[in-house]
Scaffold this active site. Sequence first.
Site, PDB file in Angstrom:
ATOM      1  CG  HIS A  82      -0.151   0.375   2.500  1.00  0.00           C
ATOM      2  ND1 HIS A  82       0.635  -0.536   3.150  1.00  0.00           N
ATOM      3  CD2 HIS A  82      -0.031   1.534   3.184  1.00  0.00           C
ATOM      4  CE1 HIS A  82       1.203   0.048   4.203  1.00  0.00           C
ATOM      5  NE2 HIS A  82       0.824   1.304   4.247  1.00  0.00           N
TER       6      HIS A  82
HETATM    7  C1  UD1 Z   1      -1.300   6.278   5.522  1.00  0.00           C
HETATM    8  C2  UD1 Z   1       0.078   6.686   6.016  1.00  0.00           C
HETATM    9  C3  UD1 Z   1       1.024   5.518   5.893  1.00  0.00           C
HETATM   10  C4  UD1 Z   1       0.476   4.290   6.604  1.00  0.00           C
HETATM   11  C5  UD1 Z   1      -0.934   3.978   6.107  1.00  0.00           C
HETATM   12  C6  UD1 Z   1      -1.516   2.883   6.956  1.00  0.00           C
HETATM   13  C7  UD1 Z   1       0.788   9.046   5.693  1.00  0.00           C
HETATM   14  C8  UD1 Z   1       1.600   9.963   4.868  1.00  0.00           C
HETATM   15  N1  UD1 Z   1       0.639   7.789   5.223  1.00  0.00           N
HETATM   16  O1  UD1 Z   1      -1.187   5.961   4.141  1.00  0.00           O
HETATM   17  O2  UD1 Z   1       2.259   5.840   6.495  1.00  0.00           O
HETATM   18  O3  UD1 Z   1       1.311   3.193   6.342  1.00  0.00           O
HETATM   19  O4  UD1 Z   1      -1.754   5.161   6.256  1.00  0.00           O
HETATM   20  O5  UD1 Z   1      -2.523   2.196   6.277  1.00  0.00           O
HETATM   21  O6  UD1 Z   1       0.289   9.430   6.717  1.00  0.00           O
HETATM   22  N2  UD1 Z   1      -8.631   5.935   1.531  1.00  0.00           N
HETATM   23  C9  UD1 Z   1      -9.876   5.336   1.615  1.00  0.00           C
HETATM   24  N3  UD1 Z   1     -10.419   5.151   2.855  1.00  0.00           N
HETATM   25  C10 UD1 Z   1      -9.794   5.540   3.978  1.00  0.00           C
HETATM   26  C11 UD1 Z   1      -8.542   6.169   3.879  1.00  0.00           C
HETATM   27  C12 UD1 Z   1      -7.973   6.344   2.644  1.00  0.00           C
HETATM   28  O7  UD1 Z   1     -10.475   4.974   0.632  1.00  0.00           O
HETATM   29  O8  UD1 Z   1     -10.348   5.341   5.060  1.00  0.00           O
HETATM   30  C13 UD1 Z   1      -8.001   6.089   0.203  1.00  0.00           C
HETATM   31  C14 UD1 Z   1      -8.201   7.460  -0.406  1.00  0.00           C
HETATM   32  O9  UD1 Z   1      -8.352   7.297  -1.768  1.00  0.00           O
HETATM   33  C15 UD1 Z   1      -6.874   8.152  -0.119  1.00  0.00           C
HETATM   34  C16 UD1 Z   1      -5.884   7.013  -0.141  1.00  0.00           C
HETATM   35  O10 UD1 Z   1      -6.597   5.894   0.357  1.00  0.00           O
HETATM   36  O11 UD1 Z   1      -6.575   9.129  -1.068  1.00  0.00           O
HETATM   37  C17 UD1 Z   1      -4.652   7.263   0.716  1.00  0.00           C
HETATM   38  O12 UD1 Z   1      -4.988   7.560   2.051  1.00  0.00           O
HETATM   39  P1  UD1 Z   1      -3.947   8.385   2.996  1.00  0.00           P
HETATM   40  O13 UD1 Z   1      -4.485   8.465   4.364  1.00  0.00           O
HETATM   41  O14 UD1 Z   1      -3.544   9.634   2.333  1.00  0.00           O
HETATM   42  O15 UD1 Z   1      -2.657   7.515   3.008  1.00  0.00           O
HETATM   43  P2  UD1 Z   1      -2.440   5.967   3.186  1.00  0.00           P
HETATM   44  O16 UD1 Z   1      -1.950   5.427   1.892  1.00  0.00           O
HETATM   45  O17 UD1 Z   1      -3.619   5.341   3.814  1.00  0.00           O
HETATM   46  N1  UDP Z   2      -4.034  -5.122   8.906  1.00  0.00           N
HETATM   47  C1  UDP Z   2      -5.365  -5.539   9.064  1.00  0.00           C
HETATM   48  N2  UDP Z   2      -6.061  -5.912   7.950  1.00  0.00           N
HETATM   49  C2  UDP Z   2      -5.523  -5.935   6.713  1.00  0.00           C
HETATM   50  C3  UDP Z   2      -4.173  -5.514   6.556  1.00  0.00           C
HETATM   51  C4  UDP Z   2      -3.459  -5.116   7.680  1.00  0.00           C
HETATM   52  O1  UDP Z   2      -5.871  -5.564  10.181  1.00  0.00           O
HETATM   53  O2  UDP Z   2      -6.225  -6.293   5.752  1.00  0.00           O
HETATM   54  C5  UDP Z   2      -3.268  -4.676  10.091  1.00  0.00           C
HETATM   55  C6  UDP Z   2      -2.036  -5.478  10.378  1.00  0.00           C
HETATM   56  O3  UDP Z   2      -2.317  -6.544  11.242  1.00  0.00           O
HETATM   57  C7  UDP Z   2      -1.102  -4.451  11.001  1.00  0.00           C
HETATM   58  C8  UDP Z   2      -1.548  -3.132  10.449  1.00  0.00           C
HETATM   59  O4  UDP Z   2      -2.819  -3.366   9.832  1.00  0.00           O
HETATM   60  O5  UDP Z   2      -1.245  -4.421  12.414  1.00  0.00           O
HETATM   61  C9  UDP Z   2      -0.570  -2.612   9.434  1.00  0.00           C
HETATM   62  O6  UDP Z   2      -1.093  -1.465   8.853  1.00  0.00           O
HETATM   63  P1  UDP Z   2      -0.629  -0.915   7.442  1.00  0.00           P
HETATM   64  O7  UDP Z   2       0.041  -1.987   6.676  1.00  0.00           O
HETATM   65  O8  UDP Z   2      -1.817  -0.264   6.839  1.00  0.00           O
HETATM   66  O9  UDP Z   2       0.367   0.259   7.812  1.00  0.00           O
HETATM   67  P2  UDP Z   2       1.922   0.324   8.203  1.00  0.00           P
HETATM   68  O10 UDP Z   2       2.170  -0.620   9.314  1.00  0.00           O
HETATM   69  O11 UDP Z   2       2.720   0.030   6.980  1.00  0.00           O
HETATM   70  O12 UDP Z   2       2.104   1.760   8.590  1.00  0.00           O
END
Ligand code: UD1
Ligand code: UDP
Length: 368
Positions: free
Chosen positions: A205
């Site tokens: 992601h």
């Molecule tokens: C964010 C964090 C990343 C973390 C990840 C955990 C930053 C810069 N990035 O990335 O470090 O690893 O969360 O999962 O803070 N979207 C949805 N539903 C939601 C949220 C997001 O559909 O509830 C979609 C939207 O299209 C959005 C995209 O995901 O534009 C990215 O969401 P964003 O919160 O900007 O960053 P993440 O990729 O989730």
């Molecule tokens: N996770 C979850 N469901 C999923 C994928 C991940 O519950 O389908 C949980 C996973 O167990 C871990 C956390 O989400 O604890 C990791 O989050 P993510 O990969 O979004 O972010 P990162 O750790 O890279 O910031």
Amino acid sequence: STVGFVLGTRPEIIKLAPVIQECHRRGVDTHIVHTGQHYSDSLDAVFFRQLGLSPPDVNLEVGSDDHGAQTGAMLAGIEEELQATEPTVVFVQGDTNSTLAGALAGSKMDVDVAHVEAGLRSFDDEMPEETNRVIIDHIAEYLFPPTAETAALLRDEGIPEDRITVTGNTIVDAVETFDNEAATSSQILSELGVSEGQFDLLTAHRAETVDDREAFERILSGVARASAQAEREVIYPIHPRAEDRLEEFGIAVPDQIRLIEPLDFFDFLRLESTADLVFTDSGGVQEETSILGTPCVTLRYGTERPETAFVGANCVAGREPSSITAAATQMRGKAGDWNTPFGDGTAAVQILDAIPELPDREAVTAPE
Ligand code: UD1
Ligand code: UDP
């Protein structure tokens, strides 16, 4: 007095849950500010329900936006909340934009900021998370690095020793609390029609992986090839960012890979502990596989969790199909008998013990 928590994304909810629960065990009032960075039920509310947390006290509903607009909106909202509640200390976790906004708001208002999972460094300035981590660690009052290695990185940056307490990672607390329940209550294997040890798991992601069309295609093709060699199907619970990119780029996902919706914590833990091999670019997944004894291949050129590779739980493969298949061959079938580098599951207890303004654990042990 109350203790503030600022959180906004899936991993922050999961990793702060043990600290919030430990506050409640000690009779400490909490005020949870959710920035609204994650808002889809499958990335947000499901974790509050499953981990036994009350809903946040306030949700700023900031949503998705460019970094500046998103972080700025959070900052203004968090400031108001901190003014209204005057917490003794405000907790933030990890490296997201929500974490940065919480730390900045607290620091400017002279509220002590406590950073859970401090000291991680990828040394890759292109990652927005790296910028966030460095800033947060330099403005926080209390730093809780998970390992001796991450503590050393903080010292190297001149951060005073008296701010640093090595505690392990709260993800160990969370996994230990919920792993048994996940194993008994999750029906995900039968729902997907897969059996233990007979499938691979993928998560990808990160912006630098999925926002780059070629990089995303290469990792999908590398993972599909590696899993085909072992006759494994790949289950990929896809993050909405990655799903959006697949559509935008019109990428054809290889047949070997089955896309499913993001999973709740119990179902995901169940898949992680029963997969033959896990491929990921996630930070939390690198940690959890080291705890659960499942070998992991990281689809990045580096990691801020090198301890997982040191213990033999993780191979940092990069994004080339050939290096992904080589790493998979090296990791598949490993016994998983390493010790996790992330502590013994008492991180939340140690974190609260390290903050003098909070009642210690003896204060809540019932007298004879
Ligand atoms: C964010 C964090 C990343 C973390 C990840 C955990 C930053 C810069 N990035 O990335 O470090 O690893 O969360 O999962 O803070 N979207 C949805 N539903 C939601 C949220 C997001 O559909 O509830 C979609 C939207 O299209 C959005 C995209 O995901 O534009 C990215 O969401 P964003 O919160 O900007 O960053 P993440 O990729 O989730
Ligand atoms: N996770 C979850 N469901 C999923 C994928 C991940 O519950 O389908 C949980 C996973 O167990 C871990 C956390 O989400 O604890 C990791 O989050 P993510 O990969 O979004 O972010 P990162 O750790 O890279 O910031």
